[in-house]
Write a protein that holds these residues in place. Structure first.
Motif, PDB file in Angstrom:
ATOM      1  N   ASP A 219       0.816  -1.166   0.204  1.00 39.29           N
ATOM      2  CA  ASP A 219      -0.070   0.123   0.154  1.00 39.29           C
ATOM      3  C   ASP A 219       1.020   1.287  -0.006  1.00 39.29           C
ATOM      4  O   ASP A 219       0.767   2.232  -0.739  1.00 39.29           O
ATOM      5  CB  ASP A 219      -0.788  -0.063   1.177  1.00 39.29           C
ATOM      6  N   VAL A 220       1.881   1.221   0.754  1.00 39.71           N
ATOM      7  CA  VAL A 220       2.818   2.552   0.990  1.00 39.71           C
ATOM      8  C   VAL A 220       3.342   2.592  -0.311  1.00 39.71           C
ATOM      9  O   VAL A 220       3.741   3.743  -0.955  1.00 39.71           O
ATOM     10  CB  VAL A 220       3.684   2.294   2.253  1.00 39.71           C
ATOM     11  N   GLN A 221       4.214   1.443  -0.971  1.00 42.60           N
ATOM     12  CA  GLN A 221       4.915   1.587  -1.959  1.00 42.60           C
ATOM     13  C   GLN A 221       4.138   2.046  -3.136  1.00 42.60           C
ATOM     14  O   GLN A 221       4.497   3.053  -3.775  1.00 42.60           O
ATOM     15  CB  GLN A 221       5.326   0.294  -2.506  1.00 42.60           C
ATOM     16  N   MET A 222       3.088   1.996  -3.480  1.00 45.95           N
ATOM     17  CA  MET A 222       2.162   2.195  -4.445  1.00 45.95           C
ATOM     18  C   MET A 222       1.741   3.607  -4.275  1.00 45.95           C
ATOM     19  O   MET A 222       1.696   4.423  -5.078  1.00 45.95           O
ATOM     20  CB  MET A 222       0.956   1.379  -4.613  1.00 45.95           C
TER      21      MET A 222
ATOM     22  N   PRO B 137       9.446   2.046  -5.858  1.00 47.39           N
ATOM     23  CA  PRO B 137       9.680   0.779  -6.395  1.00 47.39           C
ATOM     24  C   PRO B 137       9.393  -0.327  -5.148  1.00 47.39           C
ATOM     25  O   PRO B 137       9.924   0.124  -3.803  1.00 47.39           O
ATOM     26  CB  PRO B 137      11.164   0.686  -6.874  1.00 47.39           C
ATOM     27  N   ALA B 138       9.170  -1.489  -5.183  1.00 50.40           N
ATOM     28  CA  ALA B 138       8.958  -2.483  -4.068  1.00 50.40           C
ATOM     29  C   ALA B 138      10.075  -2.721  -3.518  1.00 50.40           C
ATOM     30  O   ALA B 138      11.349  -2.885  -4.100  1.00 50.40           O
ATOM     31  CB  ALA B 138       8.244  -3.816  -4.649  1.00 50.40           C
TER      32      ALA B 138
ATOM     33  N   ALA C 270       0.871  -5.559   3.588  1.00 55.74           N
ATOM     34  CA  ALA C 270       0.689  -4.127   3.348  1.00 55.74           C
ATOM     35  C   ALA C 270       0.498  -3.644   4.697  1.00 55.74           C
ATOM     36  O   ALA C 270       0.180  -2.329   5.027  1.00 55.74           O
ATOM     37  CB  ALA C 270      -0.637  -3.993   2.590  1.00 55.74           C
ATOM     38  N   ALA C 271       0.675  -4.520   5.950  1.00 52.45           N
ATOM     39  CA  ALA C 271       0.301  -4.007   7.284  1.00 52.45           C
ATOM     40  C   ALA C 271       1.178  -4.430   8.041  1.00 52.45           C
ATOM     41  O   ALA C 271       0.797  -5.101   9.257  1.00 52.45           O
ATOM     42  CB  ALA C 271      -1.216  -4.265   7.576  1.00 52.45           C
TER      43      ALA C 271
ATOM     44  N   ARG D 272      12.134  -7.313   2.162  1.00 53.39           N
ATOM     45  CA  ARG D 272      11.165  -8.188   2.720  1.00 53.39           C
ATOM     46  C   ARG D 272      12.137  -9.316   3.009  1.00 53.39           C
ATOM     47  O   ARG D 272      13.121  -9.795   2.391  1.00 53.39           O
ATOM     48  CB  ARG D 272      10.234  -8.542   1.675  1.00 53.39           C
ATOM     49  N   SER D 273      11.434 -10.265   3.935  1.00 53.23           N
ATOM     50  CA  SER D 273      12.517 -11.362   4.598  1.00 53.23           C
ATOM     51  C   SER D 273      11.707 -12.573   4.789  1.00 53.23           C
ATOM     52  O   SER D 273      10.452 -12.705   5.695  1.00 53.23           O
ATOM     53  CB  SER D 273      13.313 -10.951   5.906  1.00 53.23           C
ATOM     54  N   ASP D 274      12.201 -13.847   4.353  1.00 54.03           N
ATOM     55  CA  ASP D 274      11.616 -15.098   4.906  1.00 54.03           C
ATOM     56  C   ASP D 274      12.873 -15.905   5.540  1.00 54.03           C
ATOM     57  O   ASP D 274      12.814 -16.977   5.450  1.00 54.03           O
ATOM     58  CB  ASP D 274      11.024 -15.949   3.581  1.00 54.03           C
TER      59      ASP D 274
END
Length: 464
Positions: free
Chosen positions: A105-108, A113-114, A124-125, A159-161
Motif C-alpha cells: 500500500d505504501v509503495q504504491m 519501487p517495491a 501491506a500492514a 522483505r524477509s523469509d
C-alpha cells in the motif's frame, strides 16, 4: 532542535474530541494517522537522560497512508505500519524519525519501487511490533505478512523469509530465549487449520518447524515460552469465511463454542507430544506476560485476560476491559486454573526480557479508567508479594506500551529503565518519558518530540 521538514507538524486539536464527525473512533484524536515523514535532530529534554542508554527506542502502529473508503467501519488493526524511533547516546536524544513501512500500500501510494526480497502473502500492514531477530531488526505482524528488515535509520530494506527458511507465516509476538539467543514463534495463516512452531537461530535462519493441527481457523496472536515448552493459545476468536466474502477487512468473530485451551508443546517435541489443557469458561488473551515451569511440573503463565473479544463485531476490540490473571496449566490433569492477580483495567504486559521463560517477580503494564480513550498510567505488579504500584502521567497525557531496559552492569530484575511514548493532548505532541523501575513517581527525563505519535501497538529498545 533541528528539523529536516520543519512544516511536518500537526495542528493543535481539542483533546475532548474522541469521535470524528463520521463517527469513526480510529480515525480521530490521537488514533488519526500522520502523513509526513519527519527527521528531527538534537531533541529538547527535561531532566537528564541516563548516559548508559545507547540505542534506539522504536515502536510501530497502524497509520493509513491513503483516505479510507469507509471511515465509519474502519478497523484500527488494518492500517499501514508507521515506525517511530528515538536515538539516544551520551545522555542526548540525537534524533527522532518516523517512517512508513514500505509494504504494498505504501509503495504504491508513494510511487516507489517495491523493496527487494521474496513476495508471498499480504505485506501491506507490518504494523504490530519491532523486534531484533538474529542480527536484524524487523517490522512484524501476523497471518501471512513477511517480516520487513529495517535499516538503522528505520527505512525498509527488504522483505524477509529468513533466507528461504521461514514456514508459512510469521508472528508479531515471538519470544527470544535469553539463554540461547534463539527466537521462538507460534505462527498461523487464516486459511489453514493449524499453527506452526518455528525456531529462528541467532544467525537469522529457521532451524525447526512443527505443524500443529487446530480445530478451526483460529487467530493465535501471542504465545508463551518456558524452558520446557512453547505454549500455544487456542482461543475462541476465529476467522469467518462468510465475513471475508462480504468484504470485512478483518473477518474475526467471537466463537465461544470453539472452547479455550492451551497446548504445551515440548521445545524439541512433535505435534503428537502436545499436551492440551482446558480452561474454565471461554476467556480470551491478546497478550501474555512471562511464563515458567514450576517445580511441581505445572506451567505458570501471566496473561492479560478478557471475558470476550469481538463479541459484537470486529471493530470493537475493547468492549470488555482486560485484567491481569495467572493461569496454571497442569499437564497431569489437562486442566488450567485461573487466579486474578490485579483488577485494574490494563494491557500490553512487559517484563525484564532477561528472565523470559524463568521464574520472575515484576510485570509492567499500562492502565486506564477509560480504555477506549487511552491509557493514562503505568502499573507495576509484584507477582511474589501480590502488590501493585500505579502512577498516572497527568492531565491530558496518554501513554503507550512501556519497555523495560536493564541498567548497565546490573543483573537485578527490577534495576532498569522504563521507557514509553506518551501523547500530550494539550500540545498534540509526543514525549518519550524515562523512569527508573524502582522510582515510578519521579521521571528522570522527558524527551520532547516535534510531532504527534498516533496510538499504536508494540516496540523495543534496540541497544547499539
Amino acid at each position: 532542535m533541528t528539523l529536516d521538514n520543519a512544516e511536518a507538524t500537526e495542528p493543535r486539536r481539542d483533546d475532548s474530541l474522541y469521535l470524528s464527525r463520521d463517527g469513526s473512533l480510529y480515525l480521530s484524536g490521537n488514533y488519526a494517522p500522520v502523513l509526513e515523514e519527519v527527521t528531527a535532530y538534537d531533541l529538547s529534554v527535561d531532566g537528564k537522560i541516563p548516559a548508559e542508554l545507547s540505542g534506539r527506542l522504536i515502536r510501530v502502529g497502524p497509520n493509513p497512508i491513503a483516505p479510507v473508503d469507509d471511515p465509519v467501519n474502519h478497523n484500527w488493526l488494518t492500517g499501514a505500519g508507521m515506525l517511530h524511533g528515538v536515538r539516544l547516546r551520551d545522555g542526548k536524544a540525537e534524533w527522532y524519525r518516523n517512517r512508513f513501512v514500505r509494504g504494498t500500500d505504501v509503495q504504491m501510494a508513494l510511487g516507489e519501487p517495491a523493496p527487494p526480497g521474496p513476495t508471498r502473502g499480504y505485506d501491506a500492514a507490518n504494523n504490530t511490533h519491532v523486534l531484533k531477530i538474529g542480527k536484524g531488526t524487523y517490522a512484524l505482524t501476523e497471518a501471512g505478512c513477511l517480516p520487513m528488515l529495517l535499516s538503522y535509520d528505520l527505512m525498509t530494506e527488504a522483505r524477509s523469509d529468513f533466507g528461504g527458511t521461514m514456514g508459512d507465516a510469521f508472528t508479531a509476538h515471538p519470544r527470544v530465549d535469553p539463554l540461547t539467543g534463539e527466537t521462538h514463534a507460534i505462527t498461523y495463516t487464516p486459511s489453514q487449520e493449524k499453527v506452526q512452531y518455528q525456531v529462528v537461530t541467532t544467525e537469522g535462519r529457521v532451524r525447526r518447524i512443527v505443524d500443529v493441527p487446530l480445530p478451526g481457523h483460529v487467530m493465535v496472536h501471542d504465545m508463551c515460552l518456558t524452558q520446557k515448552y512453547a505454549v500455544i493459545l487456542d482461543m475462541p476468536v476465529t476467522f469467518s469465511q462468510l465475513a471475508a466474502m462480504s468484504g470485512d477487512p478483518l473477518p474475526l468473530r467471537w466463537t465461544p463454542d470453539h472452547g479455550c485451551r492451551v497446548g504445551l508443546l515440548p521445545r524439541e517435541g512433535t505435534a503428537e507430544d502436545v499436551v492440551w489443557c482446558e480452561l474454565p469458561g471461554t476467556p480470551f488473551v491478546f497478550h501474555t506476560g512471562n511464563a515458567y515451569d514450576a517445580a511441581d511440573g505445572t506451567v505458570v503463565m501471566d496473561v492479560v485476560r478478557y471475558e470476550s473479544m469481538y463479541y459484537t463485531n470486529s471493530l470493537s476490540a475493547f468492549e470488555d476491559e482486560a485484567r491481569l490473571y495467572r493461569w496454571t496449566a497442569d499437564p497431569a490433569t489437562g486442566k488450567v486454573t485461573e487466579q486474578l492477580l490485579d483488577d485494574h483495567a490494563q494491557e500490553f504486559p512487559r517484563y525484564d526480557d532477561r528472565v523470559t521463560g524463568q521464574d520472575y517477580r515484576y510485570s509492567y503494564t499500562v492502565t486506564s479508567d477509560d480504555v477506549p480513550k487511552g491509557f493514562t498510567g503505568l502499573l507495576k505488579y509484584d507477582v511474589k508479594r501480590g502488590t501493585s504500584e500505579r502512577v498516572d502521567y497527568g492531565h491530558g497525557m496518554l501513554t503507550m506500551e512501556t519497555v523495560f531496559v536493564p541498567s548497565a552492569g546490573s543483573s537485578a530484575e527490577d534495576d532498569g529503565w522504563l521507557m514509553a511514548y506518551v501523547h500530550d493532548a494539550t500540545t498534540e505532541r509526543c514525549d518519550v518519558v524515562i523512569r527508573h523501575a524502582q522510582d515510578l513517581a519521579n521521571p528522570v527525563a522527558t524527551i520532547h518530540l516535534p510531532t504527534r505519535v498516533p496510538f499504536g501497538f508494540h516496540g523495543s529498545w534496540i541497544a547499539d
